[in-house]
Motif scaffolding. Structure first.
Motif, PDB file in Angstrom:
ATOM      1  N   ILE A   1      52.188 -80.368  67.632  1.00 22.57           N
ATOM      2  CA  ILE A   1      53.017 -81.571  67.830  1.00 22.57           C
ATOM      3  C   ILE A   1      52.135 -82.828  67.745  1.00 22.57           C
TER       4      ILE A   1
ATOM      5  N   VAL B   1      51.572 -77.315  71.286  1.00 26.50           N
ATOM      6  CA  VAL B   1      51.301 -78.685  71.743  1.00 26.50           C
ATOM      7  C   VAL B   1      50.346 -79.361  70.739  1.00 26.50           C
TER       8      VAL B   1
ATOM      9  N   TYR C   1      48.824 -79.595  80.512  1.00 26.29           N
ATOM     10  CA  TYR C   1      50.048 -78.890  80.157  1.00 26.29           C
ATOM     11  C   TYR C   1      50.040 -77.454  80.688  1.00 26.29           C
TER      12      TYR C   1
ATOM     13  N   SER D   1      58.778 -80.298  70.311  1.00 20.02           N
ATOM     14  CA  SER D   1      58.406 -80.498  71.729  1.00 20.02           C
ATOM     15  C   SER D   1      59.570 -80.157  72.656  1.00 20.02           C
TER      16      SER D   1
ATOM     17  N   CYS E   1      55.154 -82.506  77.559  1.00 19.36           N
ATOM     18  CA  CYS E   1      54.656 -82.885  76.240  1.00 19.36           C
ATOM     19  C   CYS E   1      55.548 -83.969  75.622  1.00 19.36           C
ATOM     20  N   SER E   2      56.870 -83.784  75.674  1.00 20.04           N
ATOM     21  CA  SER E   2      57.797 -84.795  75.133  1.00 20.04           C
ATOM     22  C   SER E   2      57.614 -86.123  75.854  1.00 20.04           C
TER      23      SER E   2
END
Ligand code: FPP
Ligand code: MG
Length: 327
Positions: free
Chosen positions: A76, A73, A189, A127, A135-136
């Protein structure tokens, strides 16, 4: 609390997570095209402070929500940040970032736009490999808000009478959003405690806005060899940031006209120098620094709800770092 050593000390509790994050970035950017790998190797040299990635990991630990996917994460978030900077340097015509030539300078604008797109698409690709779609989802929303902030900033160029609230709304959108998302993801998350992640989201938003205010001060009063990136771009590009807005608001009509001239009169080679000659930016900068301190203080209060831990302590130090940094 402003040097690279201070920062290294702060991020010590997440050293392993950061190493995993860096590996994930390298892995995610690997590409068999020699042209692209030359470029990704170049930008690997300007990794910078990686504060946003560090926040995912520190907030994850401090809020007792750390998972094996947190380093991905964080990767990203950092890659999206990198993509926005590669694009931002095109928009700003910047030459140096993190003491290394910007992509638009080393290659050209066309390459920089495409490389930014490459990084951005790879980040979202990664992601989609995570177990949760959070996350996306969150980062898609974040980047669209960030783009809106950049677009609004563009439309507000040369607006010397912009309100502080408008300035802050734009700064919060272009910078606060990714800080906020980093902290929210750290605490949330894939499904952390709601009250806690909401508080961490606000923490990130305040810290990010303070970071941007300091960044804007460094652009007008910092020196390139200390800051490590091109300075004076905001003035050259018509961006009226908080230290200038405040100076303008407090100035008499004559000085205001000179400030406008420094920004707009044709033929000025170095607009920042011209601005510094026609007005004293010191009180405006002090005002902006005080505003940043106020935001950091508010952010720090939000940490009180977290259990005491080395990660929480590092987050407390992060506030001071954001205020003291000169790079
Ligand atoms: C730095 O601001 C720039 C940002 C915080 C955001 C830039 C975003 C974009 C250009 C658009 C989105 C791009 C993608 C890939 C979604 P600054 O110029 O004030 O700071 P600087 O001094 O570091 O350049
Ligand atoms: Mg810029």
């Amino acid at each position: 609390m402003s040097s690279a050593e201070d920062l290294a000390h702060l991020i010590a509790p997440i050293e392993q997570g950061l190493a995993a994050m860096r590996l994930a970035i390298d892995d995610c950017c690997s590409e068999k095209s020699g042209a692209v790998s030359d470029m990704t190797s170049h930008i690997a040299r300007f990794r910078g402070k990686q504060l946003r990635g560090a926040l995912v990991l520190l907030v994850g630990q401090a809020s007792e929500n750390y998972t094996d996917e947190h380093p991905q994460v964080a990767a990203i978030v950092e890659m999206i940040h990198l993509a926005t900077l590669v694009h931002d340097d095109v928009l700003d015509g910047a030459e140096v970032r993190r003491r290394v030539a910007c992509v638009n300078e080393r290659w050209d604008n066309q390459i920089a736009v495409l490389l930014g797109d490459f990084l951005y698409s790879r980040a979202f690709g990664l992601s989609t490999q995570l177990r949760s779609r959070l996350c996306s989802r969150l980062l898609a929303d974040t980047t669209s808000r960030l783009c809106v902030g950049e677009i609004e900033q563009s439309t507000m160029r040369y607006h010397f009478e912009m309100s502080q609230a408008d300035y802050e709304r734009i700064a919060a959108a272009k910078t606060g959003t990714l800080y906020s998302a980093a902290c929210e993801l750290g605490a949330r998350y894939p499904e952390g405690d709601e009250a806690r992640w909401k508080e961490m989201r606000e923490f990130g938003s305040e810290l990010g806005l303070a970071f941007q205010i300091i960044d804007d001060c460094l652009d007008v009063v910092g020196e390139e060899d200390v800051v490590g990136k091109s300075v004076g771009n905001d003035v050259a590009d018509g961006k009226v940031t908080l230290p200038v807005l405040r100076t303008y608001a407090e100035a008499n009509e004559l000085t205001r006209a000179s400030i406008r001239d420094a920004y707009t009169m044709p033929g000025i080679e170095n607009r920042r120098d011209a601005l510094r000659e026609v007005c004293d930016l010191h009180p405006g900068t002090e005002y902006a620094l005080n505003r940043a301190s106020e935001l950091v203080e508010r952010a720090m209060q939000r940490l009180a709800q977290l259990p005491r831990s080395p990660a929480r302590q590092a987050l407390e130090g992060m506030g001071e770092f954001v205020l003291q940094r000169r790079w």
